[in-house]
Design a protein around this motif. Structure first.
Motif, short mmCIF file in Angstrom:
data_model
loop_
_atom_site.label_atom_id
_atom_site.label_comp_id
_atom_site.label_asym_id
_atom_site.label_seq_id
_atom_site.Cartn_x
_atom_site.Cartn_y
_atom_site.Cartn_z
N ALA A 49 60.23 42.80 63.77
CA ALA A 49 61.27 43.83 63.82
C ALA A 49 62.33 43.50 64.88
N LEU A 75 65.81 41.91 64.14
CA LEU A 75 66.90 42.61 63.44
C LEU A 75 67.93 43.20 64.41
N ARG A 123 68.60 46.76 59.82
CA ARG A 123 68.23 48.08 60.34
C ARG A 123 69.52 48.88 60.52
N PRO A 140 64.62 50.65 58.89
CA PRO A 140 64.68 49.30 58.33
C PRO A 140 65.02 49.39 56.84
N CYS A 158 60.40 49.54 52.01
CA CYS A 158 60.51 48.89 53.31
C CYS A 158 59.90 49.81 54.37
N GLU A 183 58.15 49.83 58.74
CA GLU A 183 57.93 49.09 59.98
C GLU A 183 56.55 49.42 60.53
N TYR A 230 56.30 44.47 62.84
CA TYR A 230 56.93 43.75 61.72
C TYR A 230 57.64 44.72 60.77
N VAL A 231 58.67 44.22 60.10
CA VAL A 231 59.21 44.94 58.95
C VAL A 231 58.46 44.43 57.72
N TRP A 232 57.90 45.38 56.96
CA TRP A 232 57.13 45.06 55.77
C TRP A 232 57.96 45.43 54.54
#
Ligand code: FES
Ligand SMILES: [Fe+2]
Length: 336
Positions: free
Chosen positions: A19, A22, A40, A46, A108, A110, A114-116
């Motif tokens: 994350a 970003l 973001r 995100p 999406c 977070e 991490y951003v998933w």
């Protein structure tokens, strides 16, 4: 299995990008062969969009943040977190506002730094890790592409027969190649695998474990979540827990983005993060070297393309569970 030709894989969450990356602008990520942009918005949400502007196809990942939304780097059209064009700068001020022009947007979220993302409605939620509730420290270890398939990475994690050979330079013991006994318990979204593995205790490990013995035992509880996520919780006899989360996010049919972090129930003073990472780096590099030499197209059926031995059972179960899932999906799609 070729991930890009396996539609059901769109319906799982994958960690895409740390994350923190970003903060200074949008970033590209290719998931299952599809080019996406991760960014973001000004409210901290995100967002995962198709990386192709709906005006003249420029990559939105080459754009920039402007007033809390994503501006295309070509003509400056602005997109909100759902992918809708909310401003066309060339238009007169009194003609601005939300339009019905948009690019595709995807699930999406977070979690865990991490951003998933997923390419379609996920079948299962992002897993909860008990180590978060237990208050363990989290150490980010690796974020790097490997030239291998996620399924090979997953199978390797549950393969008690490879330590003696792949890890002969770190903790493996070639004098004891017999795989440790294990038991497997299956769930709808994967399985848990338990075993006790005797290992040698090399100098760096002795320091990290604060154990002087030449040999030790790893009590391993390894959880697999379909298709490419695993947590390997290792408990040593002195109570130390080292719990490694590894995701092999599918970039395309031959490449996986390895996202790895570890939870530990000790402190920075006990074992500096830098040393924890250095030991896991050696072990991981040993796995990577051999995995990148394997065929990324893993057969899901037992047609004899690959031979088996009893310790391959977890990988065989993975193949069976994925095959069953794909067949269920094909039956459902055919009925529609
Ligand atoms: S290509 Fe994106 S605004 Fe023109
Ligand atoms: Fe390994």
């Amino acid at each position: 299995m070729r991930p890009t030709e396996t539609p059901i894989l769109a319906r799982f969450w994958y960690p895409l990008i740390p994350a923190a990356q970003l903060a200074d602008g949008p970033k590209p990520f290719r998931l299952l062969g599809r080019d996406l942009v991760v960014w973001r918005d000004g409210e901290g949400r995100p967002s995962l969009l198709e990386d192709r502007c709906c005006h003249r196809t420029a990559k939105l990942s080459k754009g920039f943040y402007h007033n809390g939304v994503l501006a295309c780097g070509y003509h400056g059209w602005e997109f909100d977190h759902e992918g809708t064009v909310v401003r066309v700068p060339q238009r007169p001020v009194d003609k601005q506002g939300r339009t019905n022009m948009r690019v595709a947007s995807f699930p999406c979220a977070e979690r865990y730094g991490y951003v998933w993302g997923a390419l379609a409605e996920p079948l299962f939620p992002i897993p909860e890790f008990e180590e978060e509730a237990e208050g363990f420290r989290r150490i980010d270890e690796f974020y790097e592409p490997w030239a291998t398939s996620g399924l090979r990475v997953m199978e390797n994690s549950f393969d008690n027969a490879h330590f003696a050979f792949v890890h002969r330079a770190s903790f493996g013991d070639m004098g004891h190649p017999e795989p440790a006994k294990s038991e497997v318990e299956e769930f709808a979204d994967g399985f848990v695998f338990r075993s006790e593995v005797p290992v040698v205790n090399p100098p760096m490990q002795k320091e990290l474990l604060r154990m002087a013995e030449e040999r030790t035992v790893r009590h391993m509880t390894a959880r697999w979540w379909m298709p490419f996520l695993r947590k390997l919780r290792i408990r040593y006899p002195n109570g130390l827990i080292h719990s490694i989360v590894t995701a092999a996010t599918p970039i395309d049919d031959r490449t996986s983005q390895i996202c790895q972090w570890v939870y530990r129930n000790d402190t920075e003073a006990d074992a500096p993060a830098e040393k924890v990472i250095a030991f896991d780096r050696q072990v991981t590099a040993e796995d990577r070297d051999i995995l990148e030499s394997t065929d990324p197209d893993v057969p899901l059926d037992q047609t004899g393309r690959e031979m088996n031995m009893p310790s391959d059972k977890p990988g065989v179960i993975m193949r069976r569970m994925l095959r069953a899932l794909i067949e269920r999906e094909e039956t459902r799609a055919a009925a529609e």
